[in-house]
Every structure is written in C-alpha cells, then in structure tokens.
Design a protein around this motif. Structure first.
Motif, short mmCIF file in Angstrom:
data_model
loop_
_atom_site.label_atom_id
_atom_site.label_comp_id
_atom_site.label_asym_id
_atom_site.label_seq_id
_atom_site.Cartn_x
_atom_site.Cartn_y
_atom_site.Cartn_z
N ASP A 292 0.88 -1.10 -0.07
CA ASP A 292 0.13 -0.12 0.01
C ASP A 292 0.92 1.25 0.00
N ALA A 293 2.02 1.31 -0.22
CA ALA A 293 2.98 2.38 0.08
C ALA A 293 3.25 2.94 -1.34
N LEU A 294 2.28 3.75 -1.67
CA LEU A 294 2.16 4.60 -2.97
C LEU A 294 3.50 5.56 -3.03
N TRP A 295 3.70 6.16 -2.06
CA TRP A 295 4.76 7.05 -1.80
C TRP A 295 6.00 6.51 -2.28
N LEU A 296 6.39 5.17 -1.71
CA LEU A 296 7.61 4.62 -2.03
C LEU A 296 7.72 3.94 -3.48
N GLN A 297 6.56 3.61 -4.16
CA GLN A 297 6.46 3.61 -5.43
C GLN A 297 6.80 4.41 -6.35
N ILE B 13 9.99 5.34 -8.75
CA ILE B 13 9.72 5.62 -10.25
C ILE B 13 10.57 6.90 -10.46
N SER B 14 10.38 7.69 -9.86
CA SER B 14 11.04 9.24 -9.77
C SER B 14 12.55 9.09 -9.97
N VAL B 15 12.94 8.53 -8.96
CA VAL B 15 14.63 8.17 -8.96
C VAL B 15 15.10 7.64 -9.99
N SER B 16 14.39 6.54 -10.51
CA SER B 16 14.73 5.61 -11.67
C SER B 16 14.63 6.74 -13.02
#
Length: 186
Positions: free
Chosen positions: A47-52, A56-59
């Motif tokens: 459920d950790a959308l902030w982590l996803q 994705i942003s860092v990648s």
C-alpha cells in the motif's frame, strides 16, 4: 554554465551509484538480512504508493542523467586546439597557441643568462599578450635582460607569424643558485 551543471549532475550521480553499489555489496555479502529486503519489497508492492512514486521518480532521473552523460561522452567536441585564425588572399591560416608559445620561448631562450622559461599567451583586442616566467643567472642586469627579452620576443613573433604583439610581460621568478666548490689542498 553547462559544464558546472554537468559536474553537479556527475557528483550526485556518483553518490547515488555509490550508494546502490554499497547496497548491492551488502546484499551479496549477507550484511543486509533477507528479512529487511523482503519487508522493503513487500512494502513497495503493498500500500506504500509514496515509495513506489519515489522509486519511479529516482529511476527516471537516473535514466535521464545517464542519457545526458552518454550524449556528452559521444558528442564530438567542437572545442579544438586554441588557435589564432587569419584570412589571406590565398585562404585561411590557423596558428596554434602552442606554436606561438614555442616561438616566444625560442626567442627568449636565445638571450644570455636566461634559464627555465615558461610562457603563457592570451589574445587581446590590441594583439597578443605574452607572459613569460624566467629564472635568470643573477650575473646580468635584470632590467636590461628583461628589456632584451621583451624586444626579442616581440620582434620574433611579429616577424614569424605576422600577428601584432601588444604586450610582453617578463616575471623573474628566481636566480640560479650556483654551487661554488672550494679546491682542496692536501
């Protein structure tokens, strides 16, 4: 400005790649437990959308920075060897700054009492500005010697290249330390 930005990007890119390398080393060597990695992966796909979103942003940022560095590495630089360009009736002439530097050193080196010369050339509106650093023997008058060097360098460069010399600066860095040996009588 672009070079500063590239250096800053390279700095942060190196930090991130270094951190990822250390994490990979820790995983491979068993320093980071499998439980921690498993919990992080479960949280990532849970459920950790902030982590996803962060991953994705860092990648994406790392991928774009990688593309930038790839472009910089394969781009053919238009910054060729610095030269002085002249146009004549027959075509263009390009004289490298290294050539002018060597001509200045050659002319200054012919003066008696001069050792260990270094030259730096700068292009100005009025002509070339030549800065010479020299070590002298200490036996010759320094004002007279430097004036001879200035005259010789100016005349030699103007004669050989046809480029006006606006200024010849001579910096006497030191004198040669000669060793005196006393003869020994036995």
């Amino acid at each position: 400005m672009v070079k500063i930005m590239d250096r800053l990007l390279l700095f942060f890119y190196s930090l991130i790649i270094g951190a990822v390398s250390i994490a990979g080393l820790g995983l491979g060597a068993g320093w980071i437990s499998e439980r921690i990695v498993s919990a992080w992966v479960n949280e990532l796909f849970g459920d950790a959308l902030w982590l996803q979103a962060t991953l994705i942003s860092v990648s994406i940022v790392l991928f774009l920075v990688s593309l930038r560095f790839f472009y910089v590495s394969v781009k053919r630089g238009n910054a060729s060897v610095p030269s002085i360009d002249q146009r004549t009736d027959f075509g263009d002439i390009r004289i490298s700054m290294e050539t002018v530097e060597n001509l200045a050193l050659k002319a200054a080196g012919k003066q008696r009492g001069v050792k260990d010369l270094k030259a730096r050339i700068r292009i100005a509106e009025a002509g070339l500005e030549i800065m010479l650093r020299a070590v002298v023997d200490g036996e010759t008058s320094i004002p007279g010697l430097t004036e001879d060097i200035q005259r010789a360098v100016k005349e030699h460069i103007e004669e050989i290249t046809g480029i006006p010399v606006a200024l010849v600066t001579v910096y006497v860095a030191n004198i040669i330390q000669t060793q005196t040996f006393k003869s020994r009588v036995e």
